[in-house]
Design a protein around this motif. Structure first.
Motif, PDB file in Angstrom:
ATOM      1  N   GLU A 118       0.831  -1.205   0.000  1.00  0.00           N
ATOM      2  CA  GLU A 118       0.000   0.000   0.000  1.00  0.00           C
ATOM      3  C   GLU A 118       0.863   1.252   0.000  1.00  0.00           C
ATOM      4  O   GLU A 118       0.595   2.217  -0.725  1.00  0.00           O
ATOM      5  N   ALA A 119       1.922   1.240   0.832  1.00  0.00           N
ATOM      6  CA  ALA A 119       2.791   2.406   0.927  1.00  0.00           C
ATOM      7  C   ALA A 119       3.460   2.705  -0.407  1.00  0.00           C
ATOM      8  O   ALA A 119       3.482   3.854  -0.872  1.00  0.00           O
ATOM      9  N   ALA A 120       4.003   1.672  -1.038  1.00  0.00           N
ATOM     10  CA  ALA A 120       4.681   1.875  -2.322  1.00  0.00           C
ATOM     11  C   ALA A 120       3.690   2.311  -3.398  1.00  0.00           C
ATOM     12  O   ALA A 120       3.982   3.189  -4.218  1.00  0.00           O
ATOM     13  N   ARG A 121       2.499   1.698  -3.378  1.00  0.00           N
ATOM     14  CA  ARG A 121       1.498   2.056  -4.389  1.00  0.00           C
ATOM     15  C   ARG A 121       1.048   3.501  -4.216  1.00  0.00           C
ATOM     16  O   ARG A 121       0.766   4.198  -5.190  1.00  0.00           O
ATOM     17  N   LEU A 122       0.959   3.938  -2.962  1.00  0.00           N
ATOM     18  CA  LEU A 122       0.561   5.317  -2.694  1.00  0.00           C
ATOM     19  C   LEU A 122       1.579   6.297  -3.270  1.00  0.00           C
ATOM     20  O   LEU A 122       1.216   7.347  -3.817  1.00  0.00           O
ATOM     21  N   VAL A 123       2.857   5.969  -3.159  1.00  0.00           N
ATOM     22  CA  VAL A 123       3.898   6.820  -3.739  1.00  0.00           C
ATOM     23  C   VAL A 123       3.723   6.907  -5.259  1.00  0.00           C
ATOM     24  O   VAL A 123       3.802   7.992  -5.850  1.00  0.00           O
ATOM     25  N   LEU A 124       3.498   5.767  -5.878  1.00  0.00           N
ATOM     26  CA  LEU A 124       3.353   5.757  -7.333  1.00  0.00           C
ATOM     27  C   LEU A 124       2.113   6.530  -7.778  1.00  0.00           C
ATOM     28  O   LEU A 124       2.141   7.251  -8.776  1.00  0.00           O
ATOM     29  N   LEU A 125       1.028   6.409  -7.015  1.00  0.00           N
ATOM     30  CA  LEU A 125      -0.184   7.163  -7.357  1.00  0.00           C
ATOM     31  C   LEU A 125       0.028   8.658  -7.146  1.00  0.00           C
ATOM     32  O   LEU A 125      -0.494   9.476  -7.907  1.00  0.00           O
ATOM     33  N   ALA A 126       0.801   9.011  -6.110  1.00  0.00           N
ATOM     34  CA  ALA A 126       1.100  10.418  -5.885  1.00  0.00           C
ATOM     35  C   ALA A 126       1.830  10.992  -7.085  1.00  0.00           C
ATOM     36  O   ALA A 126       1.574  12.126  -7.512  1.00  0.00           O
ATOM     37  N   GLY A 127       2.743  10.195  -7.647  1.00  0.00           N
ATOM     38  CA  GLY A 127       3.437  10.644  -8.845  1.00  0.00           C
ATOM     39  C   GLY A 127       2.488  10.859 -10.006  1.00  0.00           C
ATOM     40  O   GLY A 127       2.666  11.765 -10.814  1.00  0.00           O
ATOM     41  N   ALA A 128       1.445  10.027 -10.070  1.00  0.00           N
ATOM     42  CA  ALA A 128       0.482  10.150 -11.168  1.00  0.00           C
ATOM     43  C   ALA A 128      -0.471  11.324 -10.964  1.00  0.00           C
ATOM     44  O   ALA A 128      -0.868  11.994 -11.913  1.00  0.00           O
ATOM     45  N   TYR A 129      -0.860  11.582  -9.693  1.00  0.00           N
ATOM     46  CA  TYR A 129      -1.847  12.617  -9.391  1.00  0.00           C
ATOM     47  C   TYR A 129      -1.231  13.991  -9.142  1.00  0.00           C
ATOM     48  O   TYR A 129      -1.953  14.980  -9.032  1.00  0.00           O
ATOM     49  N   ALA A 130       0.094  14.062  -8.993  1.00  0.00           N
ATOM     50  CA  ALA A 130       0.741  15.313  -8.577  1.00  0.00           C
ATOM     51  C   ALA A 130       0.432  16.456  -9.534  1.00  0.00           C
ATOM     52  O   ALA A 130       0.526  16.315 -10.757  1.00  0.00           O
ATOM     53  N   THR A 131       0.075  17.592  -8.949  1.00  0.00           N
ATOM     54  CA  THR A 131      -0.110  18.822  -9.730  1.00  0.00           C
ATOM     55  C   THR A 131       0.901  19.887  -9.342  1.00  0.00           C
ATOM     56  O   THR A 131       1.049  20.882 -10.040  1.00  0.00           O
ATOM     57  N   GLY A 132       1.596  19.660  -8.201  1.00  0.00           N
ATOM     58  CA  GLY A 132       2.615  20.599  -7.756  1.00  0.00           C
ATOM     59  C   GLY A 132       2.380  21.044  -6.335  1.00  0.00           C
ATOM     60  O   GLY A 132       1.357  21.663  -6.026  1.00  0.00           O
TER      61      GLY A 132
END
Length: 638
Positions: A499-513
């Motif tokens: 879950e922790a690793a997946r959350l990081v990857l999703l943050a990279g996908a959702y990041a707007t700045g």
């Protein structure tokens, strides 16, 4: 070149045959068996009369060849020889071949008698034996060829089955048809079974199993003891969990009743069992789209989170994955773990040894690998250690983040994701305060680098990570207790490593700045209740006033320096939704560019003078909620 072309042709032919309709496959098998009838008949003549069979004798026997061949069609249909899957051909399937061979033998005897053919009476018997032999050899050869061409056998995970009883033997038979796992041995505590061979597999002791795991000859253990009591099974699970491999358990007999197969009933035994909520499904198409074909750098790649990040990223088919790690052994381990997968998927894997505080090395790595995305997981995270090593901890967590983030900005990377912690919210310890400062560094850099997207991810406690409470409690239970608890009412948010690793990857996908992402982890978990569940899962009992004869005691030792009773995920009520219902985006206050420059300058000066109290003073001044206490010990310079 010719060998390669031949291999490709064979593989293409295999794929073509595999794609044929089931009816066509059965027709092909029927034709092969029918072709074996005249071949077997000719061999029978050759074996009885010698290699040179007279032409006239063969011509006189043509009616025998034809009639037996015609009779074979209904015989093969009734015995269903062509309905046995080649890939699943086992010893028990030979029975149908025996019946078919006996029927053909009887037909050959009857036809020879009716046609009054001259010849030895042993001819039909030889014919039946030859047919059965050829039938078995063709099936075994075809099965071996299928396994070899498909490459599945070499990719199957080697497993040991713990329990050589009837359940273990049935599980082994099921696994013979499974393309994920390959049974290599049995393990049993019964010394009379050890050194024996059961169903073609050797039986070893638990001590031998540990050696096989260390030598990587076994990568997974399947516990097949459904008739054992729950206490015995839990105790065995606890012992097996100490091995460096995956552990799966077959449920009890009552749980096995159902429609699914025995292999599907296997349940993994790991720290996730202790999660007091359902795991969050974080598999989304955004992850694959964000990381596919990109060049990605993971700092702290050998750590608990970093290594899981690498394992998940490599399956997103990036162009290049760069492992950056200051621990030589950790870097060696993660590179070795990923090497085969990277080669199979065509991902370029690069391992680089270095510190996140070394700007020259970081610049060099970013430039040589043309990095698109940086996932910054490198940090010192153990609260008690950082509490007495303020200078080194702060320099690594804050200046290290500044170094990597500024290098990423200079390299114009597309995305930079900082792995943070819930301890950064109104921190009561140095570690949490350094992570909040690291967040402020990233937020400040975002205001000056609009061409790159900077974001942060806050975790709760990660189940099973190095230094977490789970391995500590496991060790204390293994030693007979007591489990040491810092407070009766202390609680924490928990998440799994995936879950922790997946959350990081999703943050990279959702990041707007400048985003701060958190996972909705439900209610905080009582650490005392967690300890109780771990004792029960180990097949042991809790020793307390209500049960003085219990086996494991829970002892309250008092809060450690800087330890919180309860953790928080957000600074204020400012959570916004994201495309995923369980992921929230927080918008939190940042500091000005001048203020951040002053903070970093003061930290640099305090680090150079190794002043722990100066470090604490800076953290108290700029981190909301942190109250500095006098340093208990000095810290060495970085």
């Amino acid at each position: 070149m010719a060998t390669y072309a031949a291999t490709v042709w064979v593989q293409n032919m295999f794929q073509y045959l595999a794609s044929l309709p089931r009816g066509v496959k059965r027709a092909i098998l029927l034709m092969i068996d029918c072709a074996l009838v005249p071949i077997s008949m000719y061999w029978a003549f050759s074996l009885r009369f010698g290699v040179q069979v007279e032409t006239q004798q063969l011509q006189d026997s043509i009616p025998l060849f034809v009639l037996v061949l015609l009779a074979s069609l209904p015989i093969f249909s009734l015995t269903k020889l062509n309905r046995i899957k080649l890939i699943a051909f086992e010893v028990q399937d030979i029975g149908r071949g025996v019946v078919a061979a006996m029927c053909l033998t009887v037909v050959a005897i009857v036809v020879s008698y009716l046609l009054r053919l001259d010849g030895p009476r042993s001819m039909p018997l030889i014919f039946g034996t030859v047919f059965l032999t050829l039938h078995i050899l063709v099936r075994i050869l075809a099965r071996s060829l299928l396994m070899y061409i498909s490459g599945r056998d070499s990719e199957r995970v080697p497993v040991a089955i713990y329990g050589a009883g009837s359940a273990g033997v049935q599980l082994m038979a099921a696994l013979r048809q499974d393309f994920e796992m390959r049974p290599v041995l049995f393990v049993d505590d019964n010394v009379t079974l050890q050194s024996m061979t059961i169903a073609g597999l050797p039986v070893y002791s638990a001590e031998k199993l540990a050696v096989m795991v260390r030598n990587k000859r076994v990568q997974r253990v399947l516990l097949a003891m459904p008739s054992a009591t729950e206490g015995v099974r839990r105790q065995k699970i606890k012992e097996l969990s100490k091995l460096d491999c995956e552990v799966y358990a077959l449920p009890s007999y009552s749980e096995l009743i159902g429609e699914s197969g025995i292999v599907d009933k296997l349940q993994p035994v790991d720290a996730d069992m202790l999660l007091a909520r359902d795991k969050v499904d974080l598999d989304t198409p955004e992850i694959a789209r964000t990381y596919a074909g990109r060049s990605i750098l993971v700092t702290g790649a050998g750590g608990s989170i970093g290594s899981e990040l690498c394992n998940q990223i490599i399956r997103c088919n990036p162009h290049r994955l760069v492992l950056f790690e200051h621990s030589e052994f950790a870097l060696y381990s993660i590179e070795r773990e990923l090497a085969a997968t990277a080669k199979q998927l065509g991902v370029e894997l690069i391992a680089r040894l270095g510190s996140v505080c070394d700007r020259m090395t970081v610049d060099e790595v970013l430039a040589e690998s043309n990095v698109d995305i940086v996932l910054h997981a490198a940090a010192y995270k153990h609260v008690p250690l950082i509490e007495t090593n303020e200078v080194v901890g702060t320099f690594n967590n804050v200046v290290g983040t500044q170094t990597v983030a500024e290098a990423a900005a200079a390299a114009e990377v597309e995305r930079f994701i900082l792995v943070s912690t819930d301890k950064a919210v109104r921190p009561t310890n140095v570690m949490g305060a350094t992570k909040r400062l690291a967040e402020l560094v990233v937020q400040d850099l975002q205001t000056r680098t609009p061409e790159s997207k900077f974001a942060m991810v806050r975790f709760g406690n990660v189940l099973g990570s190095s230094g977490s409470v789970i391995p500590l409690f496991q060790k204390q239970i293994a030693e007979g207790g007591p489990i040491t608890l810092t407070h009766d009412n202390i609680s924490r948010y928990f998440m799994t490593i995936p879950e922790a690793a997946r959350l990081v990857l999703l943050a990279g996908a959702y990041a707007t700045g400048g985003d701060v992402f958190v996972l909705d982890m439900g209610k905080a978990v009582s650490i005392k209740e967690l300890a109780k569940r771990m004792i029960e899962l180990s097949g042991l009992t809790i020793k307390d006033d209500n049960n003085p004869n219990g086996q494991i005691e829970i002892e309250i030792v008092g809060l450690r320096p800087g330890e919180k009773m309860h953790e928080e995920l957000l600074i204020g009520d400012n959570a916004l939704p994201t495309p995923h219902e369980k992921i929230l985006r927080a918008e939190e206050a940042s500091v000005s560019q001048l203020e951040m420059a002053r903070i970093l300058k003061d930290l640099q000066k305090a680090s150079e003078t190794a002043s722990a109290n100066a470090i604490r003073g800076i953290l108290e001044q700029y981190v909301e909620g942190f109250e500095a206490k006098p340093a208990t010990t000095g810290s060495a310079p970085h």
